[in-house]
Design a protein around this motif. Structure first.
Motif, PDB file in Angstrom:
ATOM      1  N   ILE A 135       0.822  -1.209   0.000  1.00  0.00           N
ATOM      2  CA  ILE A 135       0.000   0.000   0.000  1.00  0.00           C
ATOM      3  C   ILE A 135       0.858   1.263   0.000  1.00  0.00           C
ATOM      4  O   ILE A 135       0.558   2.233  -0.688  1.00  0.00           O
ATOM      5  N   GLY A 136       1.943   1.221   0.769  1.00  0.00           N
ATOM      6  CA  GLY A 136       2.809   2.393   0.855  1.00  0.00           C
ATOM      7  C   GLY A 136       3.743   2.553  -0.313  1.00  0.00           C
ATOM      8  O   GLY A 136       4.344   3.605  -0.506  1.00  0.00           O
ATOM      9  N   ASN A 137       3.872   1.469  -1.130  1.00  0.00           N
ATOM     10  CA  ASN A 137       4.749   1.499  -2.309  1.00  0.00           C
ATOM     11  C   ASN A 137       6.162   1.944  -1.940  1.00  0.00           C
ATOM     12  O   ASN A 137       6.787   2.753  -2.624  1.00  0.00           O
ATOM     13  N   CYS A 138       6.678   1.418  -0.821  1.00  0.00           N
ATOM     14  CA  CYS A 138       8.004   1.810  -0.334  1.00  0.00           C
ATOM     15  C   CYS A 138       9.110   1.203  -1.188  1.00  0.00           C
ATOM     16  O   CYS A 138       8.964   0.117  -1.746  1.00  0.00           O
ATOM     17  N   THR A 139      10.228   1.901  -1.259  1.00  0.00           N
ATOM     18  CA  THR A 139      11.401   1.374  -1.943  1.00  0.00           C
ATOM     19  C   THR A 139      12.060   0.310  -1.070  1.00  0.00           C
ATOM     20  O   THR A 139      11.760   0.169   0.117  1.00  0.00           O
ATOM     21  N   GLN A 140      12.999  -0.428  -1.663  1.00  0.00           N
ATOM     22  CA  GLN A 140      13.695  -1.461  -0.904  1.00  0.00           C
ATOM     23  C   GLN A 140      14.495  -0.857   0.251  1.00  0.00           C
ATOM     24  O   GLN A 140      14.509  -1.397   1.354  1.00  0.00           O
ATOM     25  N   LYS A 141      15.142   0.283   0.005  1.00  0.00           N
ATOM     26  CA  LYS A 141      15.919   0.924   1.067  1.00  0.00           C
ATOM     27  C   LYS A 141      15.017   1.338   2.230  1.00  0.00           C
ATOM     28  O   LYS A 141      15.369   1.160   3.410  1.00  0.00           O
ATOM     29  N   THR A 142      13.854   1.898   1.904  1.00  0.00           N
ATOM     30  CA  THR A 142      12.932   2.317   2.956  1.00  0.00           C
ATOM     31  C   THR A 142      12.466   1.130   3.790  1.00  0.00           C
ATOM     32  O   THR A 142      12.449   1.194   5.024  1.00  0.00           O
ATOM     33  N   LEU A 143      12.112   0.035   3.130  1.00  0.00           N
ATOM     34  CA  LEU A 143      11.681  -1.161   3.856  1.00  0.00           C
ATOM     35  C   LEU A 143      12.795  -1.708   4.742  1.00  0.00           C
ATOM     36  O   LEU A 143      12.550  -2.127   5.878  1.00  0.00           O
ATOM     37  N   ASP A 144      14.029  -1.695   4.219  1.00  0.00           N
ATOM     38  CA  ASP A 144      15.163  -2.169   5.015  1.00  0.00           C
ATOM     39  C   ASP A 144      15.395  -1.267   6.231  1.00  0.00           C
ATOM     40  O   ASP A 144      15.720  -1.749   7.323  1.00  0.00           O
ATOM     41  N   ASP A 145      15.227   0.042   6.036  1.00  0.00           N
ATOM     42  CA  ASP A 145      15.377   0.989   7.161  1.00  0.00           C
ATOM     43  C   ASP A 145      14.299   0.739   8.214  1.00  0.00           C
ATOM     44  O   ASP A 145      14.584   0.734   9.421  1.00  0.00           O
ATOM     45  N   TYR A 146      13.053   0.553   7.780  1.00  0.00           N
ATOM     46  CA  TYR A 146      11.960   0.289   8.718  1.00  0.00           C
ATOM     47  C   TYR A 146      12.224  -1.001   9.491  1.00  0.00           C
ATOM     48  O   TYR A 146      11.954  -1.074  10.698  1.00  0.00           O
ATOM     49  N   ARG A 147      12.715  -1.999   8.798  1.00  0.00           N
ATOM     50  CA  ARG A 147      13.007  -3.291   9.437  1.00  0.00           C
ATOM     51  C   ARG A 147      14.074  -3.128  10.515  1.00  0.00           C
ATOM     52  O   ARG A 147      13.952  -3.682  11.615  1.00  0.00           O
ATOM     53  N   HIS A 148      15.108  -2.357  10.209  1.00  0.00           N
ATOM     54  CA  HIS A 148      16.180  -2.106  11.174  1.00  0.00           C
ATOM     55  C   HIS A 148      15.640  -1.323  12.378  1.00  0.00           C
ATOM     56  O   HIS A 148      15.985  -1.627  13.532  1.00  0.00           O
ATOM     57  N   GLU A 149      14.800  -0.331  12.119  1.00  0.00           N
ATOM     58  CA  GLU A 149      14.263   0.493  13.208  1.00  0.00           C
ATOM     59  C   GLU A 149      13.378  -0.328  14.134  1.00  0.00           C
ATOM     60  O   GLU A 149      13.444  -0.180  15.361  1.00  0.00           O
ATOM     61  N   MET A 150      12.547  -1.203  13.567  1.00  0.00           N
ATOM     62  CA  MET A 150      11.698  -2.040  14.412  1.00  0.00           C
ATOM     63  C   MET A 150      12.530  -3.024  15.230  1.00  0.00           C
ATOM     64  O   MET A 150      12.202  -3.318  16.387  1.00  0.00           O
ATOM     65  N   LYS A 151      13.606  -3.517  14.648  1.00  0.00           N
ATOM     66  CA  LYS A 151      14.487  -4.413  15.395  1.00  0.00           C
ATOM     67  C   LYS A 151      15.129  -3.682  16.574  1.00  0.00           C
ATOM     68  O   LYS A 151      15.223  -4.218  17.686  1.00  0.00           O
ATOM     69  N   LYS A 152      15.557  -2.432  16.352  1.00  0.00           N
ATOM     70  CA  LYS A 152      16.153  -1.616  17.408  1.00  0.00           C
ATOM     71  C   LYS A 152      15.133  -1.327  18.509  1.00  0.00           C
ATOM     72  O   LYS A 152      15.459  -1.415  19.711  1.00  0.00           O
ATOM     73  N   ILE A 153      13.917  -0.990  18.125  1.00  0.00           N
ATOM     74  CA  ILE A 153      12.861  -0.736  19.115  1.00  0.00           C
ATOM     75  C   ILE A 153      12.633  -1.990  19.959  1.00  0.00           C
ATOM     76  O   ILE A 153      12.456  -1.925  21.177  1.00  0.00           O
ATOM     77  N   GLY A 154      12.647  -3.143  19.308  1.00  0.00           N
ATOM     78  CA  GLY A 154      12.492  -4.388  20.033  1.00  0.00           C
ATOM     79  C   GLY A 154      13.592  -4.595  21.059  1.00  0.00           C
ATOM     80  O   GLY A 154      13.341  -5.015  22.193  1.00  0.00           O
ATOM     81  N   LYS A 155      14.826  -4.282  20.684  1.00  0.00           N
ATOM     82  CA  LYS A 155      15.950  -4.430  21.615  1.00  0.00           C
ATOM     83  C   LYS A 155      15.771  -3.514  22.826  1.00  0.00           C
ATOM     84  O   LYS A 155      16.089  -3.892  23.950  1.00  0.00           O
ATOM     85  N   CYS A 156      15.267  -2.311  22.581  1.00  0.00           N
ATOM     86  CA  CYS A 156      15.017  -1.388  23.696  1.00  0.00           C
ATOM     87  C   CYS A 156      13.970  -1.936  24.655  1.00  0.00           C
ATOM     88  O   CYS A 156      13.979  -1.621  25.847  1.00  0.00           O
ATOM     89  N   MET A 157      13.069  -2.776  24.134  1.00  0.00           N
ATOM     90  CA  MET A 157      12.016  -3.351  24.954  1.00  0.00           C
ATOM     91  C   MET A 157      12.381  -4.731  25.498  1.00  0.00           C
ATOM     92  O   MET A 157      11.582  -5.362  26.197  1.00  0.00           O
ATOM     93  N   GLY A 158      13.572  -5.215  25.118  1.00  0.00           N
ATOM     94  CA  GLY A 158      13.968  -6.558  25.522  1.00  0.00           C
ATOM     95  C   GLY A 158      13.303  -7.631  24.695  1.00  0.00           C
ATOM     96  O   GLY A 158      13.146  -8.780  25.133  1.00  0.00           O
ATOM     97  N   LEU A 159      12.914  -7.292  23.454  1.00  0.00           N
ATOM     98  CA  LEU A 159      12.240  -8.226  22.553  1.00  0.00           C
ATOM     99  C   LEU A 159      13.072  -8.459  21.305  1.00  0.00           C
ATOM    100  O   LEU A 159      13.813  -7.571  20.865  1.00  0.00           O
ATOM    101  N   ASP A 160      12.941  -9.623  20.722  1.00  0.00           N
ATOM    102  CA  ASP A 160      13.568  -9.918  19.436  1.00  0.00           C
ATOM    103  C   ASP A 160      12.527  -9.708  18.346  1.00  0.00           C
ATOM    104  O   ASP A 160      11.643 -10.540  18.156  1.00  0.00           O
ATOM    105  N   LEU A 161      12.609  -8.591  17.640  1.00  0.00           N
ATOM    106  CA  LEU A 161      11.669  -8.280  16.570  1.00  0.00           C
ATOM    107  C   LEU A 161      12.309  -8.416  15.196  1.00  0.00           C
ATOM    108  O   LEU A 161      11.814  -7.872  14.213  1.00  0.00           O
TER     109      LEU A 161
END
Length: 289
Positions: free
Chosen positions: A80-106
């Motif tokens: 739906i968002g028609n994101c580029t590959q770089k944008t999707l990779d950035d979002y994936r990295h950011e969600m993983k980092k947020i998970g680490k801050c919460m003590g979760l593996d995302l």
């Protein structure tokens, strides 16, 4: 999504924020807790949390915040968002980092960007449903070897070369030798068995149960000539296979499957692997809903 989960995610980011400390010294220390060192990064993570909450309102608790939920979020952004590959990779990295801050593996597998295929090729080169059935009506009213193969194709959805050289009857159903030697089994259904037992098809079946069909070029030539007789736009045999793939996808989605699960199911039905969603989007299923 409830405010509770959003608040917990944002609180984890704020708690991990340590502006002004030496990044190298901290990493060399015994403190193994996750840290965020810049205001820019902190704000990016907060924006990502807000977007995730807005995009996936069905994720309501920390227990539901899983790698699968992140993958679904990225899938939605890709479609739906028609994101580029770089944008999707950035979002994936950011969600993983947020998970680490919460003590979760995302952490989740990479989700590929889905570029819009050209109108005259790939998934968009699909025969219209109305034309698909008009040709079927013609095939039933004007029986021939190629016409019988077209009607069989509507049931089995294989490549034209597979139809021409690989179809064999077994007790379980039709065993079809496909590309790279992979076997595709189409179990007997009442309609498939009825069709297989028609005179038009049985005349092409040898003693070993193998279908001796017209060659692939002949099947495509019959299709073009039939389209000309009916005043239809030219479409290849593979365009018919795409029609079947789209209809399968629509049926799976209508049953309640997610986009990714429906694409995976279509991939398996077409005798591809289970994780070929990008191939499905680019080559077979144009309407992703």
């Amino acid at each position: 999504m409830s405010e509770t989960l959003r608040h917990k995610m944002r609180s984890a980011v704020f708690n991990a924020f340590r502006f002004g400390i030496d990044k190298r010294q901290h990493k060399a220390s015994l403190d193994t807790t996750e840290k965020i060192y810049s205001i820019t990064s902190r704000n990016q993570y907060l924006d990502r949390i807000n977007d995730f909450c807005k995009t996936c309102p069905d994720v309501k608790s920390v227990l539901e915040l899983t790698p699968e939920a992140v993958k679904r979020y990225l899938d939605i952004k890709a479609v739906i968002g028609n994101c580029t590959q770089k944008t999707l990779d950035d979002y994936r990295h950011e969600m993983k980092k947020i998970g680490k801050c919460m003590g979760l593996d995302l952490s989740c597998p990479q989700v590929f960007a889905w570029s819009d295929p050209a109108k005259d090729r790939g998934a968009k080169d699909v025969i219209p449903r109305e034309d698909y059935y008009k040709i079927a009506s013609y095939a039933m009213e004007n029986p021939s070897k190629s016409a019988a193969c077209y009607l069989l194709e509507m049931q089995v959805g294989v490549r034209v070369s597979d139809m021409a050289y690989g179809v064999r009857a077994t007790e379980e159903g039709l065993s079809i030798r496909c590309k790279n030697g992979k076997i595709c089994l189409r179990p007997w259904t009442p309609e498939l068995r009825r069709l297989w037992q028609t005179d038009a098809l049985q005349k092409m079946v040898n003693k070993q149960g193998k279908l001796i069909a017209p060659k692939d070029n002949s099947l495509n030539k019959w299709l073009r000539r039939t389209e000309d007789k009916l005043g239809l736009e030219h479409h290849s045999w593979h365009s018919v296979r795409r029609r079947i793939a789209q209809d399968k996808y629509d049926a799976y989605r209508g049953s309640g499957m997610t986009r990714m699960d429906a694409l995976s199911k279509v991939s398996l039905w077409l005798n591809h692997g289970p994780n070929r969603q990008r191939t499905m989007r680019e080559s077979y299923v144009a309407m992703i809903w």
